[in-house]
Design a protein around this motif. Sequence first.
Motif, PDB file in Angstrom:
ATOM      1  N   TYR A   1       0.997  -1.162   0.001  1.00 53.58           N
ATOM      2  CA  TYR A   1      -0.063   0.119  -0.011  1.00 53.58           C
ATOM      3  C   TYR A   1       0.524   1.389   0.088  1.00 53.58           C
ATOM      4  O   TYR A   1       0.307   2.408  -0.104  1.00 53.58           O
ATOM      5  CB  TYR A   1      -0.873  -0.128   1.267  1.00 53.58           C
ATOM      6  CG  TYR A   1      -1.870  -1.222   1.299  1.00 53.58           C
ATOM      7  CD1 TYR A   1      -2.998  -1.273   0.672  1.00 53.58           C
ATOM      8  CD2 TYR A   1      -1.515  -2.227   2.057  1.00 53.58           C
ATOM      9  CE1 TYR A   1      -3.972  -2.235   0.657  1.00 53.58           C
ATOM     10  CE2 TYR A   1      -2.493  -3.394   2.189  1.00 53.58           C
ATOM     11  CZ  TYR A   1      -3.701  -3.377   1.569  1.00 53.58           C
ATOM     12  OH  TYR A   1      -4.518  -4.459   1.397  1.00 53.58           O
TER      13      TYR A   1
ATOM     14  N   GLU B   1     -11.911   4.422   6.834  1.00 55.48           N
ATOM     15  CA  GLU B   1     -10.495   3.526   6.800  1.00 55.48           C
ATOM     16  C   GLU B   1     -10.821   1.981   6.398  1.00 55.48           C
ATOM     17  O   GLU B   1      -9.894   1.508   5.867  1.00 55.48           O
ATOM     18  CB  GLU B   1      -9.767   3.844   8.200  1.00 55.48           C
ATOM     19  CG  GLU B   1      -8.958   5.080   8.289  1.00 55.48           C
ATOM     20  CD  GLU B   1      -8.188   5.581   7.279  1.00 55.48           C
ATOM     21  OE1 GLU B   1      -7.586   4.870   6.539  1.00 55.48           O
ATOM     22  OE2 GLU B   1      -8.233   6.783   6.839  1.00 55.48           O
ATOM     23  N   GLN B   2     -11.820   1.458   6.957  1.00 53.69           N
ATOM     24  CA  GLN B   2     -12.277   0.153   6.567  1.00 53.69           C
ATOM     25  C   GLN B   2     -12.320   0.188   5.016  1.00 53.69           C
ATOM     26  O   GLN B   2     -11.988  -0.762   4.311  1.00 53.69           O
ATOM     27  CB  GLN B   2     -13.371  -0.001   7.314  1.00 53.69           C
ATOM     28  CG  GLN B   2     -13.279  -0.670   8.878  1.00 53.69           C
ATOM     29  CD  GLN B   2     -12.837  -1.986   9.289  1.00 53.69           C
ATOM     30  OE1 GLN B   2     -11.831  -2.383   9.322  1.00 53.69           O
ATOM     31  NE2 GLN B   2     -13.907  -2.679   9.177  1.00 53.69           N
TER      32      GLN B   2
ATOM     33  N   ARG C   1     -11.490   2.169   2.780  1.00 56.30           N
ATOM     34  CA  ARG C   1     -10.226   2.562   1.981  1.00 56.30           C
ATOM     35  C   ARG C   1      -9.323   1.023   1.948  1.00 56.30           C
ATOM     36  O   ARG C   1      -8.925   0.969   1.134  1.00 56.30           O
ATOM     37  CB  ARG C   1      -9.236   3.475   2.739  1.00 56.30           C
ATOM     38  CG  ARG C   1      -8.056   4.131   1.930  1.00 56.30           C
ATOM     39  CD  ARG C   1      -7.241   4.760   2.972  1.00 56.30           C
ATOM     40  NE  ARG C   1      -7.969   6.018   3.548  1.00 56.30           N
ATOM     41  CZ  ARG C   1      -8.247   7.192   2.843  1.00 56.30           C
ATOM     42  NH1 ARG C   1      -7.931   7.294   1.343  1.00 56.30           N
ATOM     43  NH2 ARG C   1      -8.771   8.082   3.395  1.00 56.30           N
ATOM     44  N   SER C   2      -9.434   0.302   3.003  1.00 61.44           N
ATOM     45  CA  SER C   2      -8.462  -0.898   3.065  1.00 61.44           C
ATOM     46  C   SER C   2      -9.126  -1.672   1.890  1.00 61.44           C
ATOM     47  O   SER C   2      -8.368  -2.282   1.034  1.00 61.44           O
ATOM     48  CB  SER C   2      -8.634  -1.604   4.270  1.00 61.44           C
ATOM     49  OG  SER C   2      -8.115  -0.914   5.158  1.00 61.44           O
ATOM     50  N   ALA C   3     -10.475  -1.644   1.707  1.00 54.78           N
ATOM     51  CA  ALA C   3     -11.295  -2.762   0.796  1.00 54.78           C
ATOM     52  C   ALA C   3     -10.759  -2.146  -0.693  1.00 54.78           C
ATOM     53  O   ALA C   3     -10.702  -3.062  -1.529  1.00 54.78           O
ATOM     54  CB  ALA C   3     -12.639  -2.970   1.124  1.00 54.78           C
TER      55      ALA C   3
ATOM     56  N   TYR D   1      -7.064  -2.650  -1.545  1.00 53.13           N
ATOM     57  CA  TYR D   1      -6.773  -3.984  -1.935  1.00 53.13           C
ATOM     58  C   TYR D   1      -7.422  -4.444  -3.200  1.00 53.13           C
ATOM     59  O   TYR D   1      -6.419  -4.808  -3.856  1.00 53.13           O
ATOM     60  CB  TYR D   1      -7.331  -4.578  -0.634  1.00 53.13           C
ATOM     61  CG  TYR D   1      -7.227  -6.270  -1.011  1.00 53.13           C
ATOM     62  CD1 TYR D   1      -5.701  -6.844  -0.966  1.00 53.13           C
ATOM     63  CD2 TYR D   1      -8.189  -7.242  -1.521  1.00 53.13           C
ATOM     64  CE1 TYR D   1      -5.293  -8.050  -0.988  1.00 53.13           C
ATOM     65  CE2 TYR D   1      -7.816  -8.387  -1.439  1.00 53.13           C
ATOM     66  CZ  TYR D   1      -6.446  -8.940  -1.556  1.00 53.13           C
ATOM     67  OH  TYR D   1      -6.042 -10.238  -1.978  1.00 53.13           O
TER      68      TYR D   1
ATOM     69  N   ILE E   1     -13.655 -12.111  -5.249  1.00 49.82           N
ATOM     70  CA  ILE E   1     -13.631 -11.614  -4.120  1.00 49.82           C
ATOM     71  C   ILE E   1     -13.791 -10.129  -3.772  1.00 49.82           C
ATOM     72  O   ILE E   1     -14.679  -9.530  -3.152  1.00 49.82           O
ATOM     73  CB  ILE E   1     -12.767 -12.599  -3.040  1.00 49.82           C
ATOM     74  CG1 ILE E   1     -13.296 -13.967  -3.170  1.00 49.82           C
ATOM     75  CG2 ILE E   1     -12.777 -12.185  -1.761  1.00 49.82           C
ATOM     76  CD1 ILE E   1     -12.332 -14.798  -2.484  1.00 49.82           C
TER      77      ILE E   1
ATOM     78  N   LEU F   1     -16.371  -7.162  -2.485  1.00 51.60           N
ATOM     79  CA  LEU F   1     -15.946  -6.804  -0.911  1.00 51.60           C
ATOM     80  C   LEU F   1     -15.799  -5.345  -1.046  1.00 51.60           C
ATOM     81  O   LEU F   1     -16.526  -4.662  -0.127  1.00 51.60           O
ATOM     82  CB  LEU F   1     -14.843  -7.338  -0.541  1.00 51.60           C
ATOM     83  CG  LEU F   1     -14.251  -7.076   0.648  1.00 51.60           C
ATOM     84  CD1 LEU F   1     -14.818  -7.782   1.911  1.00 51.60           C
ATOM     85  CD2 LEU F   1     -12.736  -7.092   0.833  1.00 51.60           C
TER      86      LEU F   1
ATOM     87  N   LEU G   1     -18.762  -2.594   0.923  1.00 47.46           N
ATOM     88  CA  LEU G   1     -18.275  -1.953   2.129  1.00 47.46           C
ATOM     89  C   LEU G   1     -18.166  -0.326   1.674  1.00 47.46           C
ATOM     90  O   LEU G   1     -18.825   0.261   2.552  1.00 47.46           O
ATOM     91  CB  LEU G   1     -16.867  -2.232   2.280  1.00 47.46           C
ATOM     92  CG  LEU G   1     -16.820  -3.558   3.370  1.00 47.46           C
ATOM     93  CD1 LEU G   1     -15.326  -4.055   3.189  1.00 47.46           C
ATOM     94  CD2 LEU G   1     -17.419  -3.417   4.733  1.00 47.46           C
TER      95      LEU G   1
END
Lengths: 374, 390
Positions: A8, A288-289, A291-293, A296, A309, A313, A317
């Motif tokens: 990242y 932030e949750q 952003r991670s998804a 990724y 997946i 996902l 989100l």
Amino acid sequence: MAERQVSYAPTEELDLIRSTAREFLEDRVGIPVVRELMMSETGFDRSLWKELADLGWTGLTIDEAHGGAGYGFVELSVLLEEMGRAVTPGPFLASAVMATEAIKAAATPTQQAELLPGLASGETIATLAVWERPRGWALDDVATIAAPADSAWVLSGRKRFVLDGHLADLLIVAARLPEGEVGLFVVDAGAEGVSITQAPALDPTRRLADVVLDGVAAELLGDGPGAAGLAHALRLGLVALANEEVGGAQRCLEMSVEHAKTRYQFGRPIGSFQAIKHRCAEMLVRVEQARSAAYYAARVTDDPEELEIAAPLAAALCSEAYLWVAGENIQVHGGIGFTWEHDAHLYFKRAKASTLLFGDPRHHRRRLGDALGL
Amino acid sequence: MSDTERVDALVDRLLSEHSFDDPQAFWGAQYDLGLAWVWFPEGFGGLGLARGLQARINRRLDEAGAPTWNRRVNILGIGMGAAVIAAHGTDEQKRRWLRPMFTTEEIWCQLFSEPGAGSDLAGLATRAVRDGDEWVVTGQKVWTTLAHIAKWGMLVTRTDPDVPKHRGLTYFVVDMQAPGVEVRPLYQITGEAEFNEVFFDEVRIPDDQRLDEVGAGWRVAMTTLMNERVAIGGDTVPRGSGSIAEAVRVWKESGSEDPVLRDELVRLWAEWEAFRLTAARASEMAKAGTPGPEGSTGKLVWADLNKRITSFTVELMGMEGALYPGGYRLVRPEGRDEMPPQKAFLRARANSIEGGTSEIMMNIIGERVLGLPPEPRTDKDVPWKEVPRG
């Protein structure tokens, strides 16, 4: 469930794309411009589009051989995040992402050489026409008929909710082949039998159109059924939208925090009350949750299995997070947040429409459950 | 020879010269070679090298099958107490406590929370009064893990009630077998006692068991808590592991195809996966020296999700979820008891309380990450004894 190790850490390249994009969008497509465009008939400014093209944005992920910049999806996702942050109007998602990726995924090399240079240069605007029913996000729901005619095809049907269809020069249309499979076709928007009507959109910064195809001449993309390419392009669309949503959600968080620091009631900044402080903290957590998804997913787009997946996902989100954060942003602002004058509604409308464009969160979770074998 | 080569050579020596059959002797040798806390000074279990090298040592020992479970058995000592002693203790104190801590001959516990001081730890009331070369301690601590088997306790006391709360605290190491120390099991909602209440009735502590200055207790306590966060904060775990694995197992076993239940399961799976991806992203950013706001969200998200997932898992079980296998036995948990979903559900309620409540975590995010103004405080600059309590 072969998760991938991804990095990242921002590279110099990504930092440069981000800072250039932010600077350009703030300078050239600030909120006053957004407001002007959203009240205009087409929601579009061709000279602005030309500027985006000159910056290399419209051809960002198109091969250099076809006049593009040859970047990958990670670079594109940074751009989309910044455009989401600025609620930038215009057909970027429709043309530079959805139509472009569909052509890249489904067209023959000859067709790509024919179609992509115009998209890269911004001279051609294209969009993807797939959906026909309000909750018909599955490709099973494609009912538009493709009939063979001499060496070409003739399409008949009605497409709805076509992103920026009123601006398109080219339509990439999903239609059912005689054997029942879905094929992707390229249609000239000016061809005989095509009628395109803009529908008033909940999110006036991103328009939708009705497209009626009445015996329209079309060229099949690729050598046969294009469902696999279309499905891949749609997954990339989910990832693109998710990254855009992260940018918008981040901006809403910043607006709320700024307001909470400067708005005084009961002799204190309202951000000193836990009722507001905790709301802002939760907004940060959700952003932030999400952003991670989104990050990724943008980093595994070259891995179709993992993307099955990662894309739903991120879509599930990010769209829920954005909608929630954009709604809370109105609440933190109180009465002013409900006014037309305040910018909160631009984000709220963008957020809600985005949860419905390529599938709602329940649809994405159904897909994710399928991919996980649950 | 580089530091890495030096450490590798010492690990080789430890592995070749010492048997795994006597773990305590092995850990003693590890300590003596400076491989216990490699960033500590020589002679105190370290070599004065970079902290990052410890991970390499631990990995090599794990790979060789050497005993490394001392860190688990004496988690509060090795994980937190050692860093506190290293930072605030005298050389004499380091010599006395670090080695038997590392070998697990002496187990440590942490005596911070009180019935009247949870989130507001600095408001604690356990009194320590000086009497010559000793201090006399009276009060009560609560939620003390391992107190019933510990030799030493890290204890924060109030030594000056006449100054504002943060300034009147002093930190001691207390002998848990000293007269006047009483440890009682504290039964929790699972029917087990993971924790204890500890009562101090005029317990005498020699002044040479004080850590740092009189009145410096808050600073020492902060060192302890910072290491607690390091200890809790995340190793990256595999996708689909943890409490969501149990939910998925129960779902698959049930054979259900209920779309409503499935939607909820996938929602929780997705949030858990985003939490996991956030931990990985935070860890990479922190290692690169550019930590962002993502790192502050983990504890909060984990607590909320673990509660929701364990609750949903019990719902997936239908009426069977209303059973409690084994019943409520009012015992201390034995080692690694298996955790049926119903017990995991009850245990998870503590997740948003222990190690900083979710409300406090949100204050921290709001104030330190987002820069929002603090709540006006009524206890600021007020002598502790004048602050209302209840």
